[in-house]
Motif scaffolding. Structure first.
Motif, PDB file in Angstrom:
ATOM      1  N   ASP A 218      20.290  57.435  14.300  1.00 50.88           N
ATOM      2  CA  ASP A 218      20.540  56.056  13.384  1.00 50.88           C
ATOM      3  C   ASP A 218      20.515  56.447  12.031  1.00 50.88           C
ATOM      4  O   ASP A 218      21.228  56.110  11.138  1.00 50.88           O
ATOM      5  CB  ASP A 218      19.855  54.583  13.863  1.00 50.88           C
ATOM      6  N   ASP A 219      19.208  56.880  11.642  1.00 52.26           N
ATOM      7  CA  ASP A 219      18.845  57.053  10.253  1.00 52.26           C
ATOM      8  C   ASP A 219      20.015  57.796   9.400  1.00 52.26           C
ATOM      9  O   ASP A 219      20.074  57.865   8.268  1.00 52.26           O
ATOM     10  CB  ASP A 219      17.523  57.626   9.979  1.00 52.26           C
TER      11      ASP A 219
ATOM     12  N   TYR B  25      23.049  57.994   9.727  1.00 51.80           N
ATOM     13  CA  TYR B  25      24.331  57.362   9.385  1.00 51.80           C
ATOM     14  C   TYR B  25      23.986  56.311   8.356  1.00 51.80           C
ATOM     15  O   TYR B  25      24.935  55.381   7.664  1.00 51.80           O
ATOM     16  CB  TYR B  25      24.921  56.720  10.296  1.00 51.80           C
ATOM     17  N   LYS B  26      22.691  55.916   7.779  1.00 53.37           N
ATOM     18  CA  LYS B  26      22.164  55.046   6.872  1.00 53.37           C
ATOM     19  C   LYS B  26      22.654  55.594   5.200  1.00 53.37           C
ATOM     20  O   LYS B  26      22.538  56.793   5.124  1.00 53.37           O
ATOM     21  CB  LYS B  26      20.874  54.740   7.043  1.00 53.37           C
TER      22      LYS B  26
END
Length: 210
Positions: free
Chosen positions: A206-207, A209-210
């Motif tokens: 997830d990180d 794509y941040k």
């Protein structure tokens, strides 16, 4: 991560044994009542049922050099028990021993399984060519052993190399490369030779794509 020192483990062990004895005595119909420390500081548990009274002291020791001290305590406890008409018990607890199980090359075995058997789509989609460089096991959360297999689960960090574009793109300066690391959890079944039978895992990207 802070490791719990042995002296604190000892306290937990004694308290757990006192709780276990308390439950057993209650199941046998005894009433548990604390004694004021000023009466006898060595008494950990006082139980009575009708005219039957019992007092308990729980002792933890690591070597035989304290035998004389234990005998002295037993004499003191018995003398005190006589004054209240109770039977005295001293429960000696054996040392808790740390168990170690070594899984040689577990990280490389999990890496090999993921690369050869089930290359993760969540990593493959991050770049044109994704390759796994290493897996580092951060912690082992559980181990269970049966007659035919060993199950082990834990947390790890997986490091990857990301290549954007083809090899010729890189040579021509039109591509790019980078390295990333992601947290992962794993649950692996091993055979008696410690080879992986199957391995389930989840990788958190997830990180990225941040």
């Amino acid at each position: 991560m802070m490791k719990l020192e042995q002296k604190y483990l000892d306290i937990c062990y004694i308290n757990a044994m006192i709780m276990q004895y308390t439950d057993i005595l209650k199941a046998e119909g005894f009433t548990i009542k604390p004694l004021p420390l000023c009466q006898n500081p060595h008494i950990d548990l006082y139980a009575y049922k009708g005219d039957e009274k019992r007092i308990y002291e729980f002792k933890y020791y690591k070597n035989t050099s304290s035998i004389n001290t234990k005998k002295s305590n037993l004499k003191t406890i018995k003398k005190y028990a006589e004054t209240i008409g109770a039977e005295a018990f001293i429960v000696y607890l054996t040392p808790l021993k740390e168990k170690t199980i070594e899984f040689e090359d577990l990280e490389s075995k999990i890496l090999g399984y993921i690369v050869e058997e089930d290359f993760p789509a969540e990593l493959d989609s991050l770049s044109t060519h994704t390759s796994i460089k290493s897996i580092y096991i951060d912690s082992i959360n559980s181990i269970s052993i049966s007659e035919t297999s060993i199950n082990i689960s834990g947390d790890a960090t997986i490091s990857v190399s990301l290549q954007y574009g083809s090899n010729s793109d890189l040579q021509n300066g039109d591509g790019d490369e980078s390295s990333e690391s992601f947290p992962m959890t794993f649950d692996a079944d091993l055979d008696c030779n410690l080879n992986i039978i199957k391995c389930q895992y989840e990788i958190d990207t997830d990180d990225f794509y941040k």
